[in-house]
Motif scaffolding. Structure first.
Motif, PDB file in Angstrom:
ATOM      1  N   UNK A   1       0.831  -1.212   0.000  1.00 40.06           N
ATOM      2  CA  UNK A   1       0.000   0.000   0.000  1.00 40.06           C
ATOM      3  C   UNK A   1       0.864   1.259   0.000  1.00 40.06           C
ATOM      4  N   UNK A   2       2.096   1.124   0.523  1.00 38.13           N
ATOM      5  CA  UNK A   2       2.968   2.296   0.611  1.00 38.13           C
ATOM      6  C   UNK A   2       4.417   1.833   0.608  1.00 38.13           C
ATOM      7  N   UNK A   3       5.244   2.531  -0.142  1.00 40.95           N
ATOM      8  CA  UNK A   3       6.680   2.232  -0.129  1.00 40.95           C
ATOM      9  C   UNK A   3       7.383   3.201   0.818  1.00 40.95           C
TER      10      UNK A   3
ATOM     11  N   UNK B   1      -1.128  -2.518  -4.132  1.00 42.91           N
ATOM     12  CA  UNK B   1      -2.459  -2.962  -3.713  1.00 42.91           C
ATOM     13  C   UNK B   1      -3.492  -1.855  -3.901  1.00 42.91           C
ATOM     14  N   UNK B   2      -3.818  -1.572  -5.148  1.00 41.48           N
ATOM     15  CA  UNK B   2      -4.861  -0.573  -5.405  1.00 41.48           C
ATOM     16  C   UNK B   2      -5.323  -0.723  -6.839  1.00 41.48           C
ATOM     17  N   UNK B   3      -6.569  -0.347  -7.078  1.00 42.10           N
ATOM     18  CA  UNK B   3      -7.065  -0.338  -8.457  1.00 42.10           C
ATOM     19  C   UNK B   3      -7.409   1.075  -8.893  1.00 42.10           C
TER      20      UNK B   3
ATOM     21  N   UNK C   1       0.085   7.996  -6.706  1.00 39.85           N
ATOM     22  CA  UNK C   1       0.584   8.587  -5.464  1.00 39.85           C
ATOM     23  C   UNK C   1       1.545   7.628  -4.770  1.00 39.85           C
ATOM     24  N   UNK C   2       1.177   6.340  -4.748  1.00 40.02           N
ATOM     25  CA  UNK C   2       2.038   5.350  -4.083  1.00 40.02           C
ATOM     26  C   UNK C   2       3.420   5.340  -4.736  1.00 40.02           C
TER      27      UNK C   2
END
Lengths: 326, 665
Positions: A215-217, A284-286, A293-294
């Motif tokens: 979800x975030x790096x 993990x996003x659609x 943004x990630x």
């Protein structure tokens, strides 16, 4: 091996930091075995043989040449061609010779920009006469020559034919010893091969893996990762999934993500592209905006993150001249 | 196994496709070009390669000239790849050593300039020749089909499909989310244009479902997830608790009488909220299964844990009550699925100028169906909310349909059901009826005749869209509820204000609120308006993009009962054809894992849209199940170590094809 004539070994250092030279010594006392097996006929950092000595050698008279560093200057190109001609087996030793490594990252800029930065722009530089290195300079005593600094760094195999590759920045001592053993025992893979594992770092990494959903790096200084879970799953940009094994997963084992120095796995041409394709699949996003943004927040330097070692050898090879800000 | 370059003998066949290709592409020049390509042993052109003589040519050459690779430059591989693969196989060549260069759809039909067309065709052909040289023989693989089907949705579409499959001797699992099957049709009073009583024709089918030994009926249940693919779906079904054991209940309904609530006080959704029910209830008397459900939110025993449990006492020694029943998940394996999840009636409260929800005597058509129905809340008496009988009734067509603000499409059934309601209202109340319409669409068997009949019965037809409904201050026949419909009568050419005391909105049919979620669960697409999309509107009307998933009824688009039933039978026949085949050939281009290279990083596991990859924890590698793999290539592209590979799409094959494309442009 007693009684057999000693082999001839050469080592050379082109566009690289010198770490590979030291890595050869990391085999510790086994260097004595190397000395017992080989006559070291050329190794500028350690042995007092000159280029003209090499020039005088018969073609193919060196059994093995371990060549580290990429090709950035005319002198390095000359040495690569010379050692190729004189050696039976030429090994691209370490990441720089193999795929360009950090010096290859300069392919994202140009000779002009490099000179501007190095000779004019750094705060500690005072160069009021605007002096820059020139291939030839006339002085009262005659003409001085410097190697030509090329616009693009090339890997060793983009310059001459390479027989084997030993990846790593630098290659691990045990892998160097494996390669030497293979050479001595004449147990080498088919020419053109990388001497090493055919799987990726995850194979050697003891961390627990689940299905990857990021979800975030995070940058390495932003979090302290837990000690058991896969670093990539914790949002650290670990390149172990796409990087050839052989190092023993040293970095991830101590909580530092793999930066990819062993290069792509067997059969893969573009390390960065592989890493990006895999990473894109783990986000993990659609929602396109969220994905944007990630990536933007977590991976501010994509070239440095995915092509840190492999830019010069990749399909990209270098940034287009027109795109380089002058 | 891989033929070395020296022994490659490629045969190239350029098809004229009549003048489809030859009209634009110089086939002779293309054939000459092919002769010059590496490893090409012979090149020919022919008028119709797909014809029997064309195929014979390929077969003969394979035998006579020892060809070991075939390239056919013709139409899309979607059309004739199978044809030429079979021809090659007939001549003893592995069928996967054939490659099609599509020079019709991708060249001839989309290029005007002849020179440009030839160059483009050359690059496609060059690419195919380079690619086929890297093909290796593959084995055809088959997988067993589970000889069982699932039907999702228990309306008339689902009921019909389930019965047809069951009568053919196949096991069927019928899933319905409401407590009873029957769907919208069970709510209707009569059906147009014949005025058959809906219940009279539907309930025998519902009972047949209950009694059929091949049908397993799961009501009050929803599909949670679908794994696997055509022939082998694994479907998880969520069974909501009824708090009554279906196997013990005999449907005597005495528990409803025995309930602690002596009077019904909760709105019955089946009656559109017009009727009331108790915490233990049944949607309608002929419900199938005839088993009540307990509403846990209002049942005193479940919600508060304290009740004298008159229901349990009434149930007596049958002892069917289970207040501790929990939601549970059941898994079923089926070979095919018929999705028949129906429609949702448009909610007209969003159209503020019709005043639905604001003026009590504005009704939806579905509410009026319940009022007219003998089994409904008023036992079939059409009355207003104050109990009086309406004397003047306005029926507004196209509410939510043919309206750019809501649904641009025509809902197809509203005209006819509005005529039916007009007839029934007049029959039951003798009220004056005004049908305000845009166009009357009566294009069905007996529809126009029915329209004439209703006209002759004295229903007033006003051609125009109703602009506004306002309360009539003291003018209406019933002082409280009087309404004025303002309508632009386009035949009269003037604005009319019609006093009525009841307005019926003929609402649109729209996709179910959760259609998008259902669509994702079953891996099918939808059209812009949200109805499920058939594979081809003319030639594959009940198939979907997901093989083995079929659609029937109003979930695919608004339609009436006869069309729904016909489509349900079509879907059942397609399902039957599929599961009766016994086995299905797997895609040849499945993915596989090079086990030595895989490091078990698990990047691929959750990417597979078909759940075909699992992690082998013991060996620390990923494993692809070829029976589930559909060859989409997602894992191959994502695999960071390069361990995931794909038949017919190896790196080598793709890069050779690309090089071919680039070389000859």
């Amino acid at each position: 091996m007693n009684g057999e004539p000693k082999g001839k070994l050469a080592l050379y250092w082109a566009a690289s930091c010198g770490g590979c030279e030291i890595a050869v010594l990391a085999i510790n006392e086994r260097i004595l075995d190397v000395d017992a097996l080989f006559d070291i006929v050329f190794w500028p950092v350690a042995v007092d043989a000159k280029v003209h000595d090499v020039e005088k050698m018969a073609d193919g008279s060196i059994d093995v040449c371990l060549f580290n560093g990429g090709i950035r200057t005319s002198e390095q190109e000359y040495m690569a061609r010379l050692l190729r001609k004189k050696s039976k087996v030429l090994v691209a030793f370490g990441s720089c010779a193999h795929e360009g490594c950090i010096p290859g990252l300069a392919n994202s800029t140009s000779r002009r920009r490099i000179f501007e930065t190095v000779y004019h722009e750094t705060p500690s530089t005072e160069n009021t006469d605007h002096v820059e290195p020139q291939p030839s300079t006339a002085v009262p005593e005659g003409t001085l020559h410097l190697p030509v600094f090329y616009d693009t760094l090339r890997t060793l195999d983009q310059t001459v034919k390479v027989d084997y590759y030993l990846p790593g920045c630098p290659p691990e001592a045990d892998r160097i010893w494996d390669a030497i053993t293979a050479i001595v025992e004449n147990n080498l893979p088919p020419p053109g091969s990388v001497i090493g594992a055919e799987t990726t770092v995850c194979q050697e990494c003891p961390r627990k893996r689940n299905e990857k959903k990021v979800k975030k790096f995070y940058r390495t200084w932003e979090i302290i990762p837990d000690e058991e879970t896969c670093l990539l799953e914790q949002g650290l940009l670990c390149c172990g999934i796409a990087t050839r094994a052989g190092c023993g997963a040293r970095c991830p084992q101590v909580g530092s993500p793999c930066i990819g120095c062993y290069g792509p796995n067997e059969g893969i041409h573009d390390h960065g592209a592989r890493m990006m394709a895999a990473l894109a699949s783990t986000i993990d996003s659609n929602d396109p905006e969220e994905i944007d943004r990630i990536i933007r927040d977590g991976i501010p330097d994509p070239v440095g993150s995915f092509y840190r070692f492999g830019l010069a050898a990749s399909h990209l090879r270098r940034k287009k001249e027109a795109m380089i800000e002058t | 196994m891989i033929t070395s370059d020296e022994t490659l003998r490629i045969g190239v066949y350029v098809c004229h496709c009549g003048s489809n290709i030859a009209g634009t592409v110089d086939v002779e020049a293309l054939t000459k070009f092919a002769e010059g390509l590496p490893h090409v042993a012979l090149a020919r052109h022919y008028k119709y390669m797909c014809s029997d003589p064309g195929q014979e040519l390929v077969k003969r050459d394979i035998v006579e000239f020892g060809l070991n690779r075939i390239v056919v430059a013709a139409c899309s591989p979607n059309l004739h790849e199978a044809t030429f693969r079979r021809a090659a196989e007939d001549a003893g060549l592995n069928r996967f050593l054939v490659q099609i260069a599509n020079i019709r759809e991708q060249v001839a039909w989309v290029t005007e300039d002849r020179q440009e067309a030839l160059e483009k065709a050359e690059s496609h052909l060059g690419a195919a020749v380079r690619r086929v040289a890297r093909h290796v023989p593959l084995q055809r693989q088959f997988v067993r089909i589970v000889p069982r089907a699932m039907v999702v949705g228990g309306g008339i579409a689902g009921i019909q499909a389930a019965l047809t499959l069951a009568e053919a001797g196949r096991e069927v699992i019928l899933v319905e989310r409401e407590p009873s099957i029957g769907g919208h049709m069970a709510m209707f009073d009569k059906t147009f244009p014949t005025l058959d009583c809906a219940a009279c024709i539907l309930t025998p089918k519902m009972t047949a479902v209950k009694l059929h030994p091949n049908i397993k009926l799961l009501t009050y249940s929803t599909v949670e997830s679908v794994e696997g693919s055509v022939g082998n779906f694994r479907i998880k079904v969520k069974r909501k608790p009824r708090y009554i054991d279906e196997s013990l209940c005999v449907g005597c309904m005495q528990c409803i009488d025995g309930c602690a609530f002596t009077r019904a006080k909760f709105p019955n959704a089946f009656d559109q909220g017009l009727g009331l029910r108790k915490p233990v209830w049944i949607p309608f008397p002929q419900a199938v299964p005839p088993v009540p459900v307990v509403d846990p939110e209002v049942c005193l025993q479940i919600a508060r844990g304290k009740c004298k449990q008159g229901c349990v006492e009434a149930c007596g020694e049958r002892n069917a009550f289970r207040f501790d029943q929990q939601e549970r998940i059941e898994e079923y394996e089926v070979g095919a699925v018929v999705v028949a999840t129906g429609f949702h009636a448009f909610d007209p409260s969003v159209i503020s100028y019709y005043g639905y929800g604001k003026y009590p005597n504005v009704y939806t058509s579905l509410e009026v169906e319940r009022l007219l129905n003998a089994g409904g809340p008023t036992s079939g008496k059409l009355v207003l909310r104050d109990g009086s009988t309406p004397k003047r009734v306005g029926i507004i067509h196209c509410v939510g349909s043919r309206d750019a603000n809501y649904h641009a499409y025509c809902s197809r059934v509203c005209c006819m059901y509005a005529l039916k309601l007009a007839h029934l209202v007049r029959e039951k109340t003798e009220a004056e009826v005004y049908n305000c319409y845009i166009d009357i669409r009566a294009a069905g068997k007996g529809f126009e005749e029915f329209y004439n009949r209703v006209q002759n019965e004295g229903v007033q037809f006003v051609r125009g869209k109703v602009a506004d409904i306002t309360p009539a201050a003291g003018q209406g026949t019933s002082a409280e509820g009087g309404l004025v419909m303002k309508v632009d009568d386009t035949l009269l050419g003037s604005i009319r204000e019609i006093n009525v005391d009841m307005v019926i909105l003929a609402v649109a049919l729209e996709p179910q609120a959760d259609a998008n979620q259902v669509r994702r669960t079953f891996g099918i697409s939808c059209s812009a308006e949200g109805f499920f999309l058939e594979k081809h509107p003319k030639l594959a009307p009940v198939n979907t993009a997901n093989d083995g998933v079929l659609v029937a009824g109003a979930c695919q688009g608004a339609k009436d009962i006869p069309d729904t039933v016909a489509q349900a039978d079509a879907a059942a026949a397609k399902a039957l054809a599929l599961i009766d085949a016994g086995q299905i050939e797997l895609e040849p281009n499945t993915a596989w894992i090079e086990e030595d290279i895989c490091s078990g990083c698990k990047t691929c596991i959750n990417l597979c849209p078909y759940q075909a990859i699992r992690a082998d924890e013991e060996r620390k590698i990923a494993v692809v199940d070829p029976a589930l793999c559909k060859g989409c290539g997602t894992c191959v592209a994502a695999c960071p170590s390069g361990a995931a590979r794909q038949h017919l799409f190896g790196d080598e094959q793709i890069s050779e094809e690309l090089e071919g494309l680039m070389n000859y442009v």
